[in-house]
Design a protein around this motif. Structure first.
Motif, PDB file in Angstrom:
ATOM      1  N   MET A  66      -8.502 -12.148   8.018  1.00 33.66           N
ATOM      2  CA  MET A  66      -7.108 -11.814   8.220  1.00 33.66           C
ATOM      3  C   MET A  66      -6.925 -11.056   9.548  1.00 33.66           C
ATOM      4  O   MET A  66      -6.343 -11.587  10.465  1.00 33.66           O
ATOM      5  CB  MET A  66      -6.612 -10.991   7.034  1.00 33.66           C
ATOM      6  CG  MET A  66      -5.159 -10.639   7.129  1.00 33.66           C
ATOM      7  SD  MET A  66      -4.595  -9.792   5.648  1.00 33.66           S
ATOM      8  CE  MET A  66      -2.910 -10.291   5.664  1.00 33.66           C
TER       9      MET A  66
ATOM     10  N   GLU B 193      -3.110  -5.466   2.815  1.00 37.25           N
ATOM     11  CA  GLU B 193      -1.767  -5.908   2.460  1.00 37.25           C
ATOM     12  C   GLU B 193      -1.062  -4.858   1.598  1.00 37.25           C
ATOM     13  O   GLU B 193       0.117  -4.576   1.785  1.00 37.25           O
ATOM     14  CB  GLU B 193      -1.831  -7.248   1.720  1.00 37.25           C
ATOM     15  CG  GLU B 193      -0.492  -7.934   1.622  1.00 37.25           C
ATOM     16  CD  GLU B 193      -0.604  -9.329   1.032  1.00 37.25           C
ATOM     17  OE1 GLU B 193       0.207  -9.646   0.146  1.00 37.25           O
ATOM     18  OE2 GLU B 193      -1.506 -10.093   1.445  1.00 37.25           O
ATOM     19  N   LYS B 194      -1.796  -4.250   0.676  1.00 38.25           N
ATOM     20  CA  LYS B 194      -1.226  -3.262  -0.231  1.00 38.25           C
ATOM     21  C   LYS B 194      -0.687  -2.040   0.522  1.00 38.25           C
ATOM     22  O   LYS B 194       0.342  -1.488   0.157  1.00 38.25           O
ATOM     23  CB  LYS B 194      -2.283  -2.807  -1.247  1.00 38.25           C
ATOM     24  CG  LYS B 194      -1.694  -2.003  -2.396  1.00 38.25           C
ATOM     25  CD  LYS B 194      -2.697  -1.379  -3.345  1.00 38.25           C
ATOM     26  CE  LYS B 194      -3.826  -2.243  -3.759  1.00 38.25           C
ATOM     27  NZ  LYS B 194      -4.736  -1.574  -4.717  1.00 38.25           N
TER      28      LYS B 194
ATOM     29  N   ARG C 140       0.241  -4.793   9.011  1.00 36.78           N
ATOM     30  CA  ARG C 140       0.779  -6.052   9.524  1.00 36.78           C
ATOM     31  C   ARG C 140       0.566  -6.112  11.032  1.00 36.78           C
ATOM     32  O   ARG C 140       0.261  -5.113  11.659  1.00 36.78           O
ATOM     33  CB  ARG C 140       2.260  -6.194   9.189  1.00 36.78           C
ATOM     34  CG  ARG C 140       3.119  -5.107   9.814  1.00 36.78           C
ATOM     35  CD  ARG C 140       4.604  -5.337   9.557  1.00 36.78           C
ATOM     36  NE  ARG C 140       5.412  -4.247  10.048  1.00 36.78           N
ATOM     37  CZ  ARG C 140       5.712  -4.021  11.321  1.00 36.78           C
ATOM     38  NH1 ARG C 140       5.271  -4.838  12.262  1.00 36.78           N
ATOM     39  NH2 ARG C 140       6.452  -2.991  11.683  1.00 36.78           N
TER      40      ARG C 140
END
Length: 178
Positions: free
Chosen positions: A1, A53-54, A58
């Motif tokens: 990611m 993500e939690k 970003r």
């Protein structure tokens, strides 16, 4: 990611760069961590990749989104609670989302309120923090220094037309305004 070298935003602290990605053993479990260097407050944050993500991690916005942020910063104030501690909680909750437009709305509303009525001490601190977080992202998005991004943000708040990207050469702009 996310990879080393990526510019990312950690909602509670601002924008930074992923400087390493490494596996560590914590409490007997092997986990991969991202180390993020956040320039504007000289902070290093370690985030387990499975929690990225939690926590709202970003990528930094692109130049198209900068234009949308400028529109949000130059818009009218939105309805906020009259009571200062409800307003403070309302703004804090918006900042926690990690959404750049929510953050821009908080900055805009606090700037307008500061100009019109003044801010409580807590709101002044929130305003300073929100502006720093927003400027830290603009620094990466617009390829500016930290000081340039802060000055740019102050200029946009003072004069909303200042934040727009110039699409025309200066000669045509001068001719058009004459």
């Amino acid at each position: 990611m996310f990879d080393v070298g990526d510019n990312v935003v950690y909602p509670h602290h601002g924008a930074g760069t992923v400087v390493s990605k490494e596996t560590r053993v914590v409490l007997g479990q092997e986990r991969e961590y991202l180390t993020i260097k956040i320039l504007h407050n000289d902070m290093t944050v370690n985030v387990p990749t499975e929690n990225a993500e939690k926590v709202g991690l970003r990528w930094v916005i692109d130049l198209e989104t900068v234009e949308i942020v400028v529109k949000a910063l130059s818009g009218e104030s939105t309805e906020m609670p009259k009571n200062w501690n409800r307003r403070f909680k309302h703004n804090r909750d918006k900042m926690k989302t990690g959404d750049i437009l929510e953050l821009a709305e908080v900055v805009r509303n606090l700037a307008l309120r500061d100009h019109e009525k003044g801010l409580s001490t807590g709101e002044k601190q929130m305003y300073v923090k929100a502006k720093k977080i927003l400027a830290s992202e603009m620094m990466y998005a617009k390829h500016m220094s930290e000081e340039e991004a802060a000055a740019w943000l102050d200029e946009v708040l003072a004069n909303p037309a200042a934040g727009k990207t110039k699409a025309k050469p200066k000669a045509k702009v001068a001719a058009a305004s004459a």
